[in-house]
Design an enzyme around this catalytic site. Structure first.
Site, mmCIF file in Angstrom:
data_model
loop_
_atom_site.group_PDB
_atom_site.id
_atom_site.type_symbol
_atom_site.label_atom_id
_atom_site.label_comp_id
_atom_site.label_asym_id
_atom_site.label_seq_id
_atom_site.Cartn_x
_atom_site.Cartn_y
_atom_site.Cartn_z
ATOM 1 N N PHE A 1 0.843 -1.203 0.000
ATOM 2 C CA PHE A 1 0.000 0.000 0.000
ATOM 3 C C PHE A 1 0.886 1.264 0.000
ATOM 4 C CE2 PHE A 1 -2.268 3.274 2.584
ATOM 5 C CZ PHE A 1 -3.220 3.592 1.622
ATOM 6 N N GLN A 2 0.602 2.165 -0.907
ATOM 7 C CA GLN A 2 1.343 3.427 -1.060
ATOM 8 C C GLN A 2 2.834 3.218 -1.278
ATOM 9 O OE1 GLN A 2 -0.029 6.167 2.069
ATOM 10 N NE2 GLN A 2 -1.649 6.781 0.645
ATOM 11 N N LYS B 1 9.447 3.020 6.787
ATOM 12 C CA LYS B 1 8.780 3.220 8.081
ATOM 13 C C LYS B 1 9.485 2.459 9.212
ATOM 14 C CE LYS B 1 4.386 3.470 10.365
ATOM 15 N NZ LYS B 1 2.963 3.687 10.211
#
Ligand SMILES: Cc1cc2nc3c(=O)[nH]c(=O)nc-3n(C[C@H](O)[C@H](O)[C@H](O)COP(=O)(O)OP(=O)(O)OC[C@H]3O[C@@H](n4cnc5c(N)ncnc54)[C@H](O)[C@@H]3O)c2cc1C
Ligand SMILES: Cc1ncc(C[n+]2csc(CCOP(=O)(O)OP(=O)(O)O)c2C)c(N)n1
Ligand SMILES: [Mg+2]
Length: 592
Positions: free
Chosen positions: A112-113, A162
């Site tokens: 995702f993204q 992240k």
């Protein structure tokens, strides 16, 4: 002490002396935003679109000379930032852009993204990094700032997954520059080449200094002024160099190039020695190299980036180095060797230049109440004593701003020259106002360009930024319409706006003051009102002549002496004859 990657990142920015971070949050940068919240020592400007974050950070850099910083999330955050990054790259603006990335285990899984930010940005950055180990984070930030600001400046992207922002590590920020073996920019010019250059310069009959954005970026305006005054030579500058030499000075011939002045373009074409400093012979400046070299000339080129030299024209004396250092050395040697340009030749050259200047190429018809865009810019200069910071968008209004606002100092003029990005004007004004809060900031724009980032009016309200917007509203994508008129038999394909918002109401909806101006006699009053409003943003919507063109104009494939002249000059033919001294009776000293 152990810190998270996000905390390390924020502390590293602080250690670099960062004042503002322009950004927009999202999933991949949640940790970083949390660290910003908890640390609370960096000022964050929350824009309304990531493109604007990068433009505003870019403008902060153009105004302050420091490295601009933007922060965006992964995926669409990064792709939205690309236009801003490419814009800064084209104009060599030092920036660090931090992009969030999906966690390292998810990279390459269509997460995702997830986008390949390093891959996407590779062709439009000076350098980029993907940080995969938290221990590398602080040194990478150090290197990013170092690379962005040194040599030929440019944007550097740091992509941070992240999980790296979540991992813990010991924090220590490198005090000294990190040695990077593959990156060693040369800043000191070669003395032998500099000596050769001044010897050629001193033997010139028709010398010309052609300066560009490199003088602004290298903070070398004083050295430029000193050399030009010391020698008595004329000078001309590019769109990116505006302000590096004071526009009101007699030795300045105005901007050159596609929309340059008659005198600057003819001087560039007819000079026998051109000293290029921090300028890159762009196609919008010299047009076709073969035509530019039609008249024989010697070229000295000073640039910190060796790949800029001889990219478009063959150069006689290349000097790789920082413009400030090279110009200082030139001045020193010129004085030491007591060099002098041939006074008779210089006098003749100036006579010719004054004849060209006397034709007053920027004169324009302005008789009735119809607002001419040039008139608005001239009045703005008058009302602001030539001293406001001007940002612009892209189009005819940009060229009118460049031609009619006399820039007197560097970093007073912010625009997208290389990429020509519509939509920069308002975010540039935001970055400029934050960098120079005590100065008046005006954004000169078109009704087309302003709509590309108009959402940033909301950012201006949130941070109480009293900038002024001067919209030269001709109802057209005017610059494109001009080309259609001149080169496509006036077929106005998709350049007219059948519908436009009521800019006054729109501005008011964002909490600001909007004023519509329809008559020439109201122009000055409206501008004065905008200057008076020190605490409010004022949006001035000037309804201008719909079909005004920008002249002079060097068309595609034409030489600098083949300009399309403004109507008032068309009766008299182009006068590019040079009244020259026939023989040189002056020997320059030989350079040891
Ligand atoms: C609609 C439109 C019309 C335009 N019309 C014109 C026009 O009429 N005239 C015009 O001039 N431009 C015009 N342009 C702009 C043009 O496209 C280029 O952006 C501009 O000409 C480039 O300016 P520059 O040569 O000064 O180079 P810049 O892009 O400013 O590059 C600076 C150069 O200096 C070097 N440099 C950087 N730092 C240093 C340092 N410290 N020491 C030494 N060297 C350094 C760099 O390596 C680089 O080569 C137009 C743009 C648009 C959008
Ligand atoms: C993002 C982007 N899209 C398209 C262009 C091509 N373009 C250059 S000038 C221009 C017209 C600009 O119109 P406006 O902002 O109204 O200014 P004007 O020329 O009318 O003064 C366009 C479409 C561009 N430079 N940038
Ligand atoms: Mg327009």
């Amino acid at each position: 002490m152990q810190l998270s990657g996000a905390q390390i990142l924020v502390q590293s920015l602080k250690a670099e002396g960062v004042e503002y971070v322009f950004g927009y949050p999202g999933g991949a940068v949640l940790e970083i935003y949390d660290a910003l919240f908890q640390f609370n020592k960096l000022k964050h400007i929350l824009v309304r679109h990531e493109q604007a974050a990068v433009h505003a950070a870019d403008a902060y850099s153009r105004t302050s000379g420091k490295v601009g910083v933007a922060l965006v999330t992964s995926g669409p955050g990064a792709t939205n930032a690309v236009t801003g990054i490419a814009t800064a790259y084209s104009d060599s603006i030092p920036m660090v852009i931090i992009t969030g990335q999906v966690g390292t285990p998810a990279i390459g899984t269509d997460a995702f993204q997830e986008v390949d930010t390093v891959g996407i940005t590779r062709p439009c950055v000076k350098h980029n990094f993907l940080v995969t180990n938290v221990n590398e984070l602080a040194p990478t930030i150090k290197k990013a700032f170092q690379i962005a600001a040194s040599g030929r400046p440019g944007p550097v992207v740091v992509d941070v997954p992240k999980d790296v922002t979540q991992a813990m590590a010991k924090f220590s920020y490198p005090q000294e520059d990190i040695f990077i073996r593959s990156y060693q920019p040369v800043t000191q010019g070669h003395t032998g080449q500099i000596k050769k250059a001044i010897q050629i310069l001193a033997s010139a009959k028709r010398p010309l200094v052609y300066f560009g954005g490199g003088v602004v970026l290298g903070n070398a305006h004083q050295e430029l002024v000193d050399l030009v005054r010391l020698t008595g030579m004329p000078c001309t500058g590019t769109l990116m160099g505006l302000g590096a030499y004071p526009s009101s000075d007699r030795q300045y011939l105005g901007m050159l190039g596609m929309h340059g002045t008659y005198e600057a373009n003819l001087a560039m074409q007819n000079a026998d020695v051109v000293l290029a400093v921090g300028a890159r012979f762009d196609d919008r400046v010299i047009s076709v190299p073969s035509k530019f070299l039609d008249k024989p000339k010697k070229i000295i080129h000073v640039d910190v980036d060796p790949s800029s030299i001889a990219k478009r024209v063959k150069v006689d004396v290349p000097i790789v180095g920082d413009v400030k250092k090279v110009l200082s050395e030139m001045i020193c040697l010129w004085k030491k060797q007591e060099l002098l340009l041939n006074p008779a030749a210089l006098e003749k050259w100036w006579e010719t230049l004054e004849t060209w200047r006397g034709r007053n190429c920027l004169w324009f018809e302005c008789e009735d109440e119809l607002i001419k865009p040039q008139y608005v810019v001239k009045k703005l200069a008058e009302v602001t004593n030539n001293s406001a910071i001007i940002t612009s968008d892209v189009g005819q209004h940009q060229m009118f701003a460049a031609q009619y606002y006399p820039f007197e100092r560097p970093r007073q003029w912010l625009n997208s020259g290389g990429l020509g990005t519509m939509g920069v004007g308002l975010p540039y004004a935001i970055g400029a106002k934050l960098a120079a809060p005590d100065q008046d900031v005006f954004c000169i724009t078109g009704e087309g360009s302003i709509q590309m980032n108009i959402q940033e009016l909301s950012t201006c309200f949130q941070y109480k930024l009293p900038i002024n917007i001067v919209t030269l509203n001709n109802g057209y994508l005017g610059m494109v319409r001009q080309w259609q008129e001149l080169y496509y038999s006036n077929r106005e394909s998709e350049t007219y706006f059948d519908s436009l918002p009521d800019f006054v109401k729109l501005t008011e909806a964002y909490g600001h003051i909007g004023i519509r101006v329809d008559k020439k006699s109201d122009v000055e009053g409206a501008l004065r009102e905008a200057v008076k409003q020190k605490d409010r943003l004022v949006f001035l919507n000037f309804i201008t002549d719909k079909k005004q063109n920008v002249f002079p104009m060097v068309g595609n494939g034409k030489g600098l002496d083949e300009m399309v002249l403004p109507p008032h000059m068309r009766e008299t033919p182009m006068d590019s004859d040079v009244n020259d001294v026939k023989d040189r009776d002056y020997d320059i000293r030989s350079v040891p």
